[in-house]
Design a protein around this motif. Structure first.
Motif, mmCIF file in Angstrom:
data_model
loop_
_atom_site.group_PDB
_atom_site.id
_atom_site.type_symbol
_atom_site.label_atom_id
_atom_site.label_comp_id
_atom_site.label_asym_id
_atom_site.label_seq_id
_atom_site.Cartn_x
_atom_site.Cartn_y
_atom_site.Cartn_z
ATOM 1 N N ASP A 623 29.733 -26.334 -6.741
ATOM 2 C CA ASP A 623 29.051 -27.529 -7.254
ATOM 3 C C ASP A 623 29.725 -28.729 -6.600
ATOM 4 O O ASP A 623 30.685 -29.286 -7.121
ATOM 5 N N ARG A 624 29.196 -29.129 -5.450
ATOM 6 C CA ARG A 624 29.841 -30.166 -4.651
ATOM 7 C C ARG A 624 29.746 -31.555 -5.279
ATOM 8 O O ARG A 624 30.441 -32.481 -4.854
ATOM 9 N N ARG A 625 28.926 -31.700 -6.309
ATOM 10 C CA ARG A 625 28.853 -32.991 -7.006
ATOM 11 C C ARG A 625 30.163 -33.306 -7.719
ATOM 12 O O ARG A 625 30.443 -34.461 -8.031
ATOM 13 N N LYS A 626 30.950 -32.282 -7.982
ATOM 14 C CA LYS A 626 32.197 -32.460 -8.733
ATOM 15 C C LYS A 626 33.427 -32.530 -7.826
ATOM 16 O O LYS A 626 34.561 -32.498 -8.308
ATOM 17 N N ASP A 627 33.216 -32.635 -6.504
ATOM 18 C CA ASP A 627 34.349 -32.695 -5.575
ATOM 19 C C ASP A 627 35.285 -33.864 -5.899
ATOM 20 O O ASP A 627 34.825 -34.977 -6.225
ATOM 21 N N LYS A 628 36.586 -33.609 -5.799
ATOM 22 C CA LYS A 628 37.588 -34.666 -5.960
ATOM 23 C C LYS A 628 38.641 -34.509 -4.864
ATOM 24 O O LYS A 628 39.058 -33.395 -4.564
ATOM 25 N N ILE A 629 39.028 -35.646 -4.301
ATOM 26 C CA ILE A 629 40.076 -35.641 -3.283
ATOM 27 C C ILE A 629 41.428 -35.862 -3.971
ATOM 28 O O ILE A 629 41.585 -36.772 -4.782
ATOM 29 N N GLY A 630 42.383 -35.015 -3.668
ATOM 30 C CA GLY A 630 43.714 -35.157 -4.247
ATOM 31 C C GLY A 630 44.788 -35.088 -3.177
ATOM 32 O O GLY A 630 44.562 -34.589 -2.071
ATOM 33 N N TYR A 631 45.966 -35.616 -3.515
ATOM 34 C CA TYR A 631 47.123 -35.534 -2.618
ATOM 35 C C TYR A 631 48.345 -35.116 -3.428
ATOM 36 O O TYR A 631 48.553 -35.590 -4.549
ATOM 37 N N GLU A 632 49.136 -34.226 -2.872
ATOM 38 C CA GLU A 632 50.391 -33.839 -3.503
ATOM 39 C C GLU A 632 51.378 -33.430 -2.417
ATOM 40 O O GLU A 632 50.987 -32.990 -1.332
ATOM 41 N N ILE A 633 52.663 -33.608 -2.718
ATOM 42 C CA ILE A 633 53.713 -33.240 -1.770
ATOM 43 C C ILE A 633 54.626 -32.255 -2.480
ATOM 44 O O ILE A 633 55.569 -32.655 -3.170
ATOM 45 N N ASN A 634 54.315 -30.998 -2.339
ATOM 46 C CA ASN A 634 55.133 -29.964 -2.980
ATOM 47 C C ASN A 634 56.316 -29.674 -2.068
ATOM 48 O O ASN A 634 56.317 -28.718 -1.297
ATOM 49 N N PHE A 635 57.314 -30.532 -2.187
ATOM 50 C CA PHE A 635 58.416 -30.584 -1.224
ATOM 51 C C PHE A 635 59.084 -29.225 -0.997
ATOM 52 O O PHE A 635 59.275 -28.788 0.137
ATOM 53 N N THR A 636 59.421 -28.535 -2.079
ATOM 54 C CA THR A 636 60.223 -27.310 -1.946
ATOM 55 C C THR A 636 59.473 -26.189 -1.232
ATOM 56 O O THR A 636 60.094 -25.369 -0.550
ATOM 57 N N GLN A 637 58.131 -26.159 -1.358
ATOM 58 C CA GLN A 637 57.400 -25.046 -0.748
ATOM 59 C C GLN A 637 57.484 -25.079 0.783
ATOM 60 O O GLN A 637 57.411 -24.040 1.437
ATOM 61 N N TYR A 638 57.680 -26.264 1.345
ATOM 62 C CA TYR A 638 57.736 -26.371 2.805
ATOM 63 C C TYR A 638 59.062 -25.863 3.366
ATOM 64 O O TYR A 638 59.181 -25.619 4.567
ATOM 65 N N PHE A 639 60.068 -25.750 2.495
ATOM 66 C CA PHE A 639 61.377 -25.294 2.957
ATOM 67 C C PHE A 639 61.782 -23.968 2.317
ATOM 68 O O PHE A 639 62.923 -23.537 2.445
ATOM 69 N N TYR A 640 60.816 -23.326 1.673
ATOM 70 C CA TYR A 640 61.128 -22.061 0.998
ATOM 71 C C TYR A 640 61.438 -20.976 2.029
ATOM 72 O O TYR A 640 60.725 -20.814 3.014
ATOM 73 N N GLN A 641 62.505 -20.271 1.791
ATOM 74 C CA GLN A 641 62.870 -19.143 2.657
ATOM 75 C C GLN A 641 63.024 -17.902 1.776
ATOM 76 O O GLN A 641 63.795 -17.910 0.810
#
Length: 673
Positions: A623-641
């Motif tokens: 249902d593309r009428r309900k589309d929402k643009i969001g932004y988040e910076i999940n810092f730890t996931q980018y450096f997860y080992q």
């Protein structure tokens, strides 16, 4: 910290012992801090005391406004005007010469200060404490201790930087002792040094340029430590630059300390505003700044600012909060919006602000937090985020992050955001200070700055395009498929239907009428159930079951919505049932199966849907009428080992060792008994 530094802190701290009994423990700092400030002013004014007093006595009867004359007379040893004065004949040494009149003499001494100093002591409420100390026979003892101590607070002996550090250490100790938020009003010097370097490094303005006028601002300035650090940094490169410091502070005592410190340094103390909340009462509404640095309070409600903030948000970007409002329990992003609104329009401005993890990712697409991040990132303001070690702060052990923002990125950083994981850059402290067990050594700071400058990727540096942090939140629907049956379990569901349960309710206040109406309603419920129980088939088609229900309940003349609720109460999801459709034959969505997908902005939504959703749910749709643009910076996931679990044999070996130790301890205990 040096032994000399600790000696000064210990001397001032020990003065609190005088207050035992007359003051509660949590009140000590309300006395000791203002008297320390007063002693500091007394020491600074000592050099030109005689000249000021002579000018006062010479002109007090002939000139109405003595302020310009006295201001010119109050100078330091280099002849520089101090910006404040005191025309009383008293000082700390002479006050103790007349112990019987010390209260009235000290009051006169305070009233003889210039107006800018009186404002400071008004915010300390020092006169109230003078009266209270006098009644407790403690005033003379306190002034005497300050006067006769070997610890000299004169700027020649205690630099402004060291005095600021002394204040911060005293506030931390007093706050810890009274179980308050230790370190709430200041940031550790090692963190301040890193933040200062980050806003001036590499692509800041050319600090060596002649005739520079640099405006620096902290909207939650505390005791002014960050502002002072910035000025000192610039002075190392350019002694001729005109550095102007601005700040605002909400806490009265801390505001008074900051303003006093600025006055003693020769700064324009009127640029330190307060005591008031920056969010609801911006006292520098038209000013714009070259550099901004701050550690705003995190995890604190902005409820007291709510009315003003919401009203200003209605102005959109004509005000400070046009991008959105975060939830009421955390105002960090409001401070970030405020600082961004203070950037210069056609010139470069740079910001370093420290937050906890919440502003990075809290809030779903469409929320205030997400909309603020969206605006910051799409405007290309965010240059870098530095993830710091835990246990760096006096009042919390959690991880924190430095945001570096600018309105004019260098070419290679445009459209990019750099993440630096500096969580392992620290040394352990030999002795903890509150929650602070880690600190940044000079080498750690240099290493972090080096990582920032490299701007290439490795295990602790990641560089992303702005849109990598954005996503479209797409609503995924699945068709409504129900079977229908009248049985005992499903009939019980009727009592959860609001309209059905209300049949047996009465609004009458008359007991007899109420009882009668409830009885009639219960009978109606029973009759409806009896009519429904005549339906003994199992249905998988809504239309067929609806016709059957309408026929069975026709005598009761129920509304269409009532009947629909009854049908839903008698239904159950069934993947083998017919699709429920609307009047146009379109499949109706099942709200209970509704889901969402966060699709990265750099991915084609249709391709993602084909690849990630349809293989598992072939009859799903978006249902593309309900589309929402969001932004988040999940810092730890980018450096997860990934860390593989230890081998089972190794774990089993450790368990056997621990078990053996426990058995040995039990045996020893039994032998003793």
């Amino acid at each position: 910290m040096s032994n000399n530094f600790q000696e000064k802190v210990t001397f001032i701290w020990d003065l609190a012992d005088l207050l035992r009994g007359a003051y509660k423990r949590n009140e000590y700092q309300k006395v000791i801090l203002p008297f320390t400030v007063l002693k500091r002013f007394d020491s600074v004014l000592e050099y030109s005391k005689k000249d000021v007093l002579d000018n006062y006595n010479n002109y007090k009867d002939t000139i109405g406004n003595l302020e310009p004359i006295l201001s010119r007379a109050a100078v330091d040893q280099d002849g520089n005007e101090l910006g404040f004065y005191n025309y009383s004949k008293y000082d700390f040494k002479s006050l103790i010469q007349d112990p019987d009149h010390i209260e009235e003499n000290l009051m006169h001494y305070l009233d003889s200060f210039s107006p800018n100093i009186q404002d400071i002591f008004d915010n300390f409420y020092i006169k109230n404490h003078i009266s209270r100390l006098s009644k407790a026979n403690l005033l003379f003892l306190l002034i005497k201790k300050f006067s006769e101590s070997r610890v000299d607070l004169h700027p020649d002996k205690v630099s402004n930087h060291e005095m600021g550090t002394i204040f911060e250490e005293l506030i931390r100790k007093f706050s810890e002792q009274s179980n308050e938020e230790a370190g709430e009003h200041f940031t550790p010097r090692d963190v301040v040094k890193l933040m200062t370097s980050l806003i001036f490094i590499e692509n800041g303005i050319h600090l060596n340029d002649p005739n520079l006028i640099i405006k620096i601002y902290d909207p939650a300035c505390g005791t002014g430590g960050m502002l002072t650090s910035c000025e000192n940094f610039i002075r190392e490169f350019n002694t001729t630059a005109d550095v102007v410091l601005y700040g605002q502070e909400i806490n009265q005592e801390i505001y008074a300390i900051c303003k006093a410190d600025m006055l003693i340094k020769g700064e324009i103390s009127d640029n330190i505003k307060g005591p008031s909340s920056t969010l609801s009462e911006d006292q520098l509404p038209t000013d714009r700044f070259d550099f901004m640095i701050s550690n705003p309070p995190y995890g604190r409600k902005w409820e007291q600012d709510k009315d003003v903030v919401m009203k200003e948000a209605e102005q959109g970007f004509e005000g400070r909060f046009g991008a959105g409002l975060p939830r009421i329990n955390d105002g960090q992003l409001l401070f970030l919006e405020h600082m961004l609104s203070k950037m210069k329009v056609d010139e470069k401005s740079r910001i370093a602000v420290i937050t906890n993890g919440s502003p990075l990712f809290t809030g779903d697409a469409g929320s205030g937090e997400s909309n603020i991040r969206k605006w910051i990132i799409e405007s290309d303001y965010l240059e870098a985020i530095i993830g710091l070690p835990d246990q760096l702060f006096y009042n919390t052990g959690i991880r924190t992050y430095i945001w570096v923002l600018t309105n004019q990125k260098p070419e290679e950083r445009k459209g990019k955001i750099q993440l630096v994981d500096a969580s392992q850059k620290y040394i352990k402290m030999r002795k903890s200070l509150g929650n602070k067990r880690h600190q940044l050594s000079n080498k750690d700071i240099d290493d972090i700055l080096d990582l920032y400058c490299k701007f290439d990727e490795n295990d602790v540096i990641k560089v992303f395009d702005n849109e990598d942090f954005g996503y479209t939140k797409v609503t995924v629907e699945r068709p409504l498929q129900l079977n229908f049956e009248v049985n005992k379990e499903r009939l019980e569901n009727l009592y959860a239907v609001n309209a059905f349960s209300k049949l047996a309710a009465s609004k009458s206040k008359d007991p007899e009428t109420k009882l009668l109406e409830e009885k009639e309603g219960k009978q109606l419920q029973d009759e409806i159930i009896k009519s429904l129980q005549k339906i003994d088939q199992h249905y998988k088609n809504w239309d067929e079951f609806e016709k059957r229900i309408k026929t069975a309940l026709k005598p009761f003349k129920l509304s269409p919505s009532f009947i629909k609720n009854i049908i839903m109460a008698l239904s159950e999801h069934d993947d083998t049932a017919d699709y429920v459709t609307d009047a146009k034959g379109n499949k109706k969505p099942d709200g209970k199966l509704r889901d969402t997908e966060k699709i990265p902005l750099n991915e084609d939504i249709d391709e993602y849907f084909q690849r990630e959703v349809l293989p598992y749910y072939p009859d799903a749709w978006m249902d593309r009428r309900k589309d929402k643009i969001g932004y988040e910076i999940n810092f730890t996931q980018y450096f997860y080992q990934y860390q593989p679990p230890r081998p089972l044999e190794e774990i089993e070996k450790d368990i056997k060792k621990v078990t053996a130790v426990i058995q040995e301890l039990i045996k020893e205990d039994l032998d003793e008994t």
